[in-house]
Design an enzyme around this catalytic site. Sequence first.
Site: not given
Ligand code: IMP
Length: 429
Positions: A13, A16, A40-41, A223, A301
Amino acid sequence: MPSLVLLGAQWGDEGKGKITDLLSRDYDYVARYQGGNNAGHTVIVGDKKFQLHLIPSGVIHENVTPVIGNGCVLDLKVLIEEIDRVEAEGVSCERLIISSNAHLIMPYHRDLDAAHERRLGENLIGTTRRGIGPAYQDKISRMGLRMQDLFDRSIFKQKVSAALIEKNDILSKVYDLPTYTMEQIAEEYLVYAERLKPYIKDTGPMLNDALDAQDWVLFEGAQGTLLDIDHGTYPFVTSSSPTAGGAPVGTGIGPTRIDRVLGVAKAYITRVGSGPFPTELFDADGDKFIDVGHEYGTTTGRRRRAGWYDAVIAKYAVQVNGLTDLCITKLDVLSAFPTIKICVAYEHLGQTYTTVPGHQSAFHSAIPVYEEMPGWNVDITHCRSFEELPVEAQNYIHRLEELAGVPVTMIAVGPEREQTIFNGFVTRD
Ligand code: IMP
């Protein structure tokens, strides 16, 4: 500079999406190399706001071929919905190319992600519950299904049947959840296959050919560094490799083909989900970051956790990714603070750490050591060059450069494309 890896230097977040979108005007290809619709972008173009989860941010530019690499995991229903949504906004997805080796997120992956989190109770990871972890788990244990399997019906059915023997047992006997039949899944997925067929390709050779032809390729990480399965705050991480090393593996190019690595970091830090976060704030300053920075997840959200910029983490990100450039985003949010803190070290049990502690227990309980700098307290969203920034903001950026050991070559001062300062970043012109 034909090839650039652009990735998150913190816990995701970092903004990017906007930077990828902005740089895309220079690139021929933008390739995602890991993750799925956990990402999510948000890309804002004029009065249009695009929320992208799977399709690379470059899709909005006609000059770009967006690529979803082999390292990604795909929820086909979500992908088709996203293609339809983007096209309804007048942006064509015709150029989109999806690796035939990308793995599929199956319905049982989503169920198992949620069930596992429920079972963990207060120790939960805080996943996005999109089935990401279970899909990568099956990939590694060689039980996964790939895009190419969809185009051999008999193989697809065989593989689904084999997977269901184990999955149905876990769903019903461990979690007391409904099970699936092969016919049910085949009926749904083989329809998706027909729809997605035109996009599927062996993307590795294609990207290598593009680099041979001196085309510009941007490898887009999702991520962030601290969410990397190997280099992040395990187990509070995602199940793929967002760090720069993930780019060659997740797209099929060699590591020597990467020219530059741009790490994107917010001027403060946020994270969603559980896990250590030394500079996390629980006071009015923390609330201010959330309010002024609108810190709610694009995908779920969820309210993000927030804290001051952590230069120890930035240095770690420089090392793990081999960063050549840093981009600092959301600098305008700091205009709301009279003084600004930077975490320059940690203390734990009488020891001072200037690098991320090797043992995670120390990282968990690390007390940040702050340096304080005067704020600027004026609106900077109109600034378009480094020199236009107030001297306090310039000093802040210089200090971040000093602490990270790499130049800050881009600075974002607002959500719009044009609210970006190029401060030495190499462009095509
Ligand atoms: P997962 O990727 O859904 O398995 O979640 C694993 C961890 O990565 C959790 O703490 C999520 O909140 C975090 N996470 C996954 N995708 C994102 C992202 O795009 N931005 C921020 N945190 C993320």
